[in-house]
Design a protein around this motif. Sequence first.
Motif, PDB file in Angstrom:
ATOM      1  N   GLY A   1       0.810  -1.208   0.000  1.00  0.00           N
ATOM      2  CA  GLY A   1       0.000   0.000   0.000  1.00  0.00           C
ATOM      3  C   GLY A   1       0.843   1.257   0.000  1.00  0.00           C
ATOM      4  O   GLY A   1       0.550   2.219  -0.723  1.00  0.00           O
ATOM      5  N   LEU A   2       1.918   1.260   0.789  1.00  0.00           N
ATOM      6  CA  LEU A   2       2.804   2.426   0.848  1.00  0.00           C
ATOM      7  C   LEU A   2       3.554   2.617  -0.468  1.00  0.00           C
ATOM      8  O   LEU A   2       3.713   3.755  -0.940  1.00  0.00           O
ATOM      9  CB  LEU A   2       3.800   2.274   2.004  1.00  0.00           C
ATOM     10  N   PHE A   3       4.017   1.519  -1.064  1.00  0.00           N
ATOM     11  CA  PHE A   3       4.709   1.629  -2.349  1.00  0.00           C
ATOM     12  C   PHE A   3       3.775   2.184  -3.421  1.00  0.00           C
ATOM     13  O   PHE A   3       4.178   2.994  -4.259  1.00  0.00           O
ATOM     14  CB  PHE A   3       5.248   0.270  -2.781  1.00  0.00           C
ATOM     15  N   GLY A   4       2.521   1.738  -3.382  1.00  0.00           N
ATOM     16  CA  GLY A   4       1.565   2.237  -4.355  1.00  0.00           C
ATOM     17  C   GLY A   4       1.194   3.684  -4.114  1.00  0.00           C
ATOM     18  O   GLY A   4       1.118   4.492  -5.044  1.00  0.00           O
ATOM     19  N   ALA A   5       0.972   4.045  -2.837  1.00  0.00           N
ATOM     20  CA  ALA A   5       0.553   5.405  -2.494  1.00  0.00           C
ATOM     21  C   ALA A   5       1.642   6.434  -2.795  1.00  0.00           C
ATOM     22  O   ALA A   5       1.336   7.593  -3.103  1.00  0.00           O
ATOM     23  CB  ALA A   5       0.171   5.469  -1.017  1.00  0.00           C
ATOM     24  N   THR A   6       2.897   6.017  -2.693  1.00  0.00           N
ATOM     25  CA  THR A   6       4.004   6.946  -2.957  1.00  0.00           C
ATOM     26  C   THR A   6       4.389   6.984  -4.435  1.00  0.00           C
ATOM     27  O   THR A   6       5.310   7.708  -4.811  1.00  0.00           O
ATOM     28  CB  THR A   6       5.240   6.556  -2.125  1.00  0.00           C
ATOM     29  N   GLY A   7       3.700   6.184  -5.245  1.00  0.00           N
ATOM     30  CA  GLY A   7       3.952   6.223  -6.684  1.00  0.00           C
ATOM     31  C   GLY A   7       5.166   5.448  -7.144  1.00  0.00           C
ATOM     32  O   GLY A   7       5.605   5.605  -8.295  1.00  0.00           O
ATOM     33  N   LEU A   8       5.710   4.600  -6.282  1.00  0.00           N
ATOM     34  CA  LEU A   8       6.890   3.821  -6.661  1.00  0.00           C
ATOM     35  C   LEU A   8       6.551   2.657  -7.583  1.00  0.00           C
ATOM     36  O   LEU A   8       7.422   2.099  -8.233  1.00  0.00           O
ATOM     37  CB  LEU A   8       7.610   3.298  -5.405  1.00  0.00           C
ATOM     38  N   THR A   9       5.282   2.283  -7.620  1.00  0.00           N
ATOM     39  CA  THR A   9       4.850   1.211  -8.516  1.00  0.00           C
ATOM     40  C   THR A   9       3.405   1.447  -8.951  1.00  0.00           C
ATOM     41  O   THR A   9       2.610   2.038  -8.203  1.00  0.00           O
ATOM     42  CB  THR A   9       4.955  -0.165  -7.824  1.00  0.00           C
ATOM     43  N   ASP A  10       3.091   0.982 -10.143  1.00  0.00           N
ATOM     44  CA  ASP A  10       1.727   1.080 -10.654  1.00  0.00           C
ATOM     45  C   ASP A  10       0.989  -0.252 -10.533  1.00  0.00           C
ATOM     46  O   ASP A  10      -0.167  -0.365 -10.954  1.00  0.00           O
ATOM     47  CB  ASP A  10       1.742   1.496 -12.134  1.00  0.00           C
ATOM     48  N   GLU A  11       1.654  -1.271  -9.963  1.00  0.00           N
ATOM     49  CA  GLU A  11       1.067  -2.610  -9.881  1.00  0.00           C
ATOM     50  C   GLU A  11       0.098  -2.766  -8.719  1.00  0.00           C
ATOM     51  O   GLU A  11      -0.687  -3.713  -8.689  1.00  0.00           O
ATOM     52  CB  GLU A  11       2.183  -3.652  -9.739  1.00  0.00           C
ATOM     53  N   VAL A  12       0.160  -1.852  -7.744  1.00  0.00           N
ATOM     54  CA  VAL A  12      -0.665  -1.993  -6.543  1.00  0.00           C
ATOM     55  C   VAL A  12      -2.018  -1.328  -6.752  1.00  0.00           C
ATOM     56  O   VAL A  12      -2.075  -0.135  -7.085  1.00  0.00           O
ATOM     57  CB  VAL A  12       0.038  -1.360  -5.322  1.00  0.00           C
ATOM     58  N   PRO A  13      -3.115  -2.054  -6.576  1.00  0.00           N
ATOM     59  CA  PRO A  13      -4.454  -1.462  -6.769  1.00  0.00           C
ATOM     60  C   PRO A  13      -4.759  -0.410  -5.715  1.00  0.00           C
ATOM     61  O   PRO A  13      -4.213  -0.429  -4.611  1.00  0.00           O
ATOM     62  CB  PRO A  13      -5.393  -2.679  -6.639  1.00  0.00           C
ATOM     63  N   GLU A  14      -5.662   0.491  -6.043  1.00  0.00           N
ATOM     64  CA  GLU A  14      -5.994   1.596  -5.145  1.00  0.00           C
ATOM     65  C   GLU A  14      -6.619   1.122  -3.839  1.00  0.00           C
ATOM     66  O   GLU A  14      -6.519   1.795  -2.813  1.00  0.00           O
ATOM     67  CB  GLU A  14      -6.950   2.568  -5.849  1.00  0.00           C
ATOM     68  N   SER A  15      -7.274  -0.037  -3.861  1.00  0.00           N
ATOM     69  CA  SER A  15      -7.913  -0.551  -2.646  1.00  0.00           C
ATOM     70  C   SER A  15      -6.897  -0.838  -1.543  1.00  0.00           C
ATOM     71  O   SER A  15      -7.239  -0.778  -0.357  1.00  0.00           O
ATOM     72  CB  SER A  15      -8.707  -1.823  -2.959  1.00  0.00           C
ATOM     73  N   LEU A  16      -5.650  -1.138  -1.906  1.00  0.00           N
ATOM     74  CA  LEU A  16      -4.608  -1.373  -0.907  1.00  0.00           C
ATOM     75  C   LEU A  16      -3.925  -0.078  -0.481  1.00  0.00           C
ATOM     76  O   LEU A  16      -3.150  -0.072   0.472  1.00  0.00           O
ATOM     77  CB  LEU A  16      -3.557  -2.344  -1.451  1.00  0.00           C
ATOM     78  N   GLN A  17      -4.213   1.016  -1.190  1.00  0.00           N
ATOM     79  CA  GLN A  17      -3.577   2.296  -0.888  1.00  0.00           C
ATOM     80  C   GLN A  17      -4.455   3.193  -0.018  1.00  0.00           C
ATOM     81  O   GLN A  17      -4.025   4.265   0.398  1.00  0.00           O
ATOM     82  CB  GLN A  17      -3.257   3.035  -2.185  1.00  0.00           C
ATOM     83  N   ARG A  18      -5.656   2.742   0.273  1.00  0.00           N
ATOM     84  CA  ARG A  18      -6.582   3.548   1.068  1.00  0.00           C
ATOM     85  C   ARG A  18      -6.033   3.804   2.460  1.00  0.00           C
ATOM     86  O   ARG A  18      -5.385   2.939   3.057  1.00  0.00           O
ATOM     87  CB  ARG A  18      -7.940   2.853   1.160  1.00  0.00           C
TER      88      ARG A  18
END
Length: 205
Positions: free
Chosen positions: A26-43
């Motif tokens: 979630g943190l990797f996705g929220a910080t923009g380091l990867t595009d593979e993580v869905p938004e539901s894990l970044q909430r």
Amino acid sequence: MSVLPLVFTSGWASGINAYAVVLLLGLFGATGLTDEVPESLQRTDVLVAAGVLFLLEAVADKIPYVDSAWDSVHTVIRPVAGAVVAALLAGGSGSLPELAAGAVGGSTALLSHLVKAGTRMAVNTSPEPFSNIGVSVAEDLGVAGIITLAVFHPVASAVVAGVLLLLGLVILVFMASRIRRFLRRRAQRREEGRPAGAAGYRPHD
């Protein structure tokens, strides 16, 4: 690019510490380091919940016998978490059917959980608590390292996770005698904790 390596790696890591996997991805996705993580894990609510549960596990996982009790509770939770995370990753990429991804993530998480739980049983046969702390810290660092590797080099991380899973299963076989010793000790403690006369009581027909 196929998401299968990331699915496999996240499944392995979920069997060790599912909350850390959700938090890190979630943190990797929220910080923009990867595009593979869905938004539901970044909430935010998901990240906060995962963070709190990760802290609880970080404490419980380092206390002898408490760690094994915690593992018992998570026998279902970790494989389910591995399957859900895998399905979410697959749903976001579209390169792997969600059902297949869930099966891979869940089964891999179950196997790695069994390795973790069995290893802890073997470690708990030691009278000192420091081995539990050392193993727990190594697991936490291992999960953090392999999830980080998976974000940037998913194939390499999947290879590492596969090797670790295989080694863990082999080690588990060699630790079988220590695991049986732990189970005998736990059964003995339960017997000692029963009220007087309870062990010999038999209900009348």
